[in-house]
Enzyme design. Structure first.
Site, PDB file in Angstrom:
ATOM      1  N   LYS A 196      80.982  89.548  60.129  1.00  0.00           N
ATOM      2  CA  LYS A 196      80.208  88.164  60.663  1.00  0.00           C
ATOM      3  C   LYS A 196      81.305  87.391  61.231  1.00  0.00           C
ATOM      4  CE  LYS A 196      78.703  83.682  58.676  1.00  0.00           C
ATOM      5  NZ  LYS A 196      78.404  82.901  57.332  1.00  0.00           N
ATOM      6  N   ARG A 206      73.704  74.767  60.539  1.00  0.00           N
ATOM      7  CA  ARG A 206      74.472  73.742  59.846  1.00  0.00           C
ATOM      8  C   ARG A 206      73.835  72.387  59.819  1.00  0.00           C
ATOM      9  NH1 ARG A 206      80.200  76.181  62.214  1.00  0.00           N
ATOM     10  NH2 ARG A 206      80.104  77.905  61.358  1.00  0.00           N
ATOM     11  N   LYS A 223      85.621  78.137  61.342  1.00  0.00           N
ATOM     12  CA  LYS A 223      85.993  79.027  60.312  1.00  0.00           C
ATOM     13  C   LYS A 223      86.548  80.337  60.648  1.00  0.00           C
ATOM     14  CE  LYS A 223      81.708  77.291  57.970  1.00  0.00           C
ATOM     15  NZ  LYS A 223      80.397  77.782  57.266  1.00  0.00           N
ATOM     16  N   LYS A 254      76.340  89.942  62.271  1.00  0.00           N
ATOM     17  CA  LYS A 254      75.946  88.658  62.641  1.00  0.00           C
ATOM     18  C   LYS A 254      76.797  87.950  63.594  1.00  0.00           C
ATOM     19  CE  LYS A 254      75.115  84.278  60.298  1.00  0.00           C
ATOM     20  NZ  LYS A 254      75.421  83.615  58.881  1.00  0.00           N
ATOM     21  N   SER A 280      70.400  81.217  63.936  1.00  0.00           N
ATOM     22  CA  SER A 280      69.895  79.911  64.251  1.00  0.00           C
ATOM     23  C   SER A 280      69.749  79.489  65.705  1.00  0.00           C
ATOM     24  CB  SER A 280      70.240  78.788  63.567  1.00  0.00           C
ATOM     25  OG  SER A 280      71.556  78.490  63.697  1.00  0.00           O
TER      26      SER A 280
HETATM   27  C1  PBG Z   1      76.931  80.237  55.090  1.00  0.00           C
HETATM   28  C2  PBG Z   1      75.975  80.918  56.319  1.00  0.00           C
HETATM   29  C3  PBG Z   1      75.875  80.319  57.560  1.00  0.00           C
HETATM   30  C4  PBG Z   1      74.694  81.367  58.020  1.00  0.00           C
HETATM   31  C5  PBG Z   1      74.386  82.059  57.324  1.00  0.00           C
HETATM   32  N1  PBG Z   1      75.026  81.859  55.919  1.00  0.00           N
HETATM   33  C6  PBG Z   1      76.749  79.328  58.539  1.00  0.00           C
HETATM   34  C7  PBG Z   1      77.996  79.498  58.583  1.00  0.00           C
HETATM   35  O1  PBG Z   1      78.557  80.499  58.159  1.00  0.00           O
HETATM   36  O2  PBG Z   1      78.816  78.570  59.150  1.00  0.00           O
HETATM   37  C8  PBG Z   1      74.566  81.233  59.570  1.00  0.00           C
HETATM   38  C9  PBG Z   1      72.978  81.508  59.692  1.00  0.00           C
HETATM   39  C10 PBG Z   1      72.368  81.030  61.232  1.00  0.00           C
HETATM   40  O3  PBG Z   1      73.049  80.246  61.844  1.00  0.00           O
HETATM   41  O4  PBG Z   1      71.206  81.184  61.326  1.00  0.00           O
HETATM   42  N2  PBG Z   1      78.235  80.844  55.207  1.00  0.00           N
END
Ligand code: PBG
Length: 329
Positions: A196, A206, A223, A254, A280
């Protein structure tokens, strides 16, 4: 050799093209992300994700029944947590009567055979919008893993089939797997967000959950100390192999589109199913371009989904799942 070989022969018409097509999209490919909120009768559109909604539990039932009718048999749940329930340690995440725990039961009641996966990370529960606990301006690993493990057990107890840790703390898969075994949840699976990346494509998500890292003194603004640097490739293999060794049943890459080189690399190396999350921002980009009339929505959507599968995705988590299935049925 030309003219003995004329590659265009296999492209002459749709019949021959469909006969030799290598990648076919079906409802079985998809995992549907769902956003859940407290309240009644709520189906609210997410501003930065046109035609995507947050559902209260009562309306969530109808939605999952519709998904099931379309042949979509797996969902990935996310909850939007009220501000007054947020703290640093994600206390609400392990509330047996919390929104996630109720959402799991709601989906199972409405649709007993629906596969329920749950997001495991602290960000929707964190006052700081981080996936773990903050101490002295840092996201601390091992204490965060302890809470994520408790959270996982709580989801398993509520009836989740698969846990999807998206937090990127070190060692969380082993900790969760051991706890599940100890507590008798031997059939509960783990889909690990293994590779990720720290991506700007998560912006609309978010917004959906109001879970962005807060802008405050001594709080990391991004992050990047736990999610991966998007410049790196070998690191993705290392992360993925470790998660498999620690007990992940499914691994994930991802975001999707910008990372298909990573998907193929991992697909070639590992022998567990590989999931890809088309996130997203990828969804919103296409919706916006299509609204402006700059791109053909359905054509680009199918091209992107097919490319993700062609790259090696066995499972695709996508906000387009319903649109795709309606289009191809
Ligand atoms: C939470 C999480 C996130 C996403 C999935 N689980 C956001 C992040 O890590 O900030 C992102 C999914 C998306 O953008 O569709 N940890």
């Amino acid at each position: 050799m030309y003219p003995i070989k004329r590659n265009r022969r296999l492209r002459t018409n749709e019949a021959i093209r469909s006969l030799v097509r290598e990648t076919i999209i079906s409802p079985n490919d998809f995992l549907v992300p769902l956003f859940v909120v407290e309240g009644k009768g709520i189906k609210e559109e997410i501003a930065s994700m046109p035609n995507y909604y947050r559902y209260s539990l009562d309306l969530l039932q109808a939605e999952v029944k519709e998904l099931w009718k379309l042949g979509l048999k797996s969902v990935l749940l996310f909850v939007k947590v009220p501000d007054n329930l947020k703290d640093n340690k994600g206390t609400e995440a392990i509330n047996p009567d919390g929104l996630m725990q109720r959402a799991i039961k709601t989906v199972k009641n409405a649709c007993p055979d629906m596969l329920v996966m749950t997001d495991v990370a602290l960000d929707p529960y964190s006052v700081y919008g981080h996936d773990g606990i903050i101490e002295d301006g840092k996201v601390i690993n091992d204490e965060s893993v302890d809470v994520l493990t408790e959270m996982s057990l709580s989801h398993a107890e509520a009836g989740a089939d698969f846990l999807a840790p998206s937090d990127m703390m070190d060692g969380r898969i082993l900790s969760i797997r051991e706890a599940l075994e100890d507590e008798g949840y031997t059939d509960t699976g783990i889909m690990s967000y293994s590779a990720k990346y720290a991506s700007a494509f998560y912006g609309p998500f978010r917004d959906a959950l109001d879970s962005a890292p807060v802008d405050a003194l001594d709080i990391p603004k991004d992050k990047k100390t736990y999610q991966m640097d998007y410049a790196n490739r070998f690191e993705a293999l290392r992360e993925t192999e470790m998660d498999i060794d620690e007990g992940a049943d499914i691994v994930m890459v991802k975001p999707g589109l910008c990372y298909l080189d990573i998907v193929r690399e991992i697909k070639n190396e590992v022998d567990v199913p590989v999931a890809v999350y088309q996130v997203s921002g990828e969804y919103s980009m296409l919706k916006a371009a299509a609204e402006k009339g700059w791109l053909d929505h359905d054509a680009v959507m199918m091209e992107q989904i097919t490319a993700i599968k062609r790259a090696g995705a066995d499972i695709i988590a996508s906000y387009f799942a319903k649109d795709v299935v309606k289009l191809i049925s």
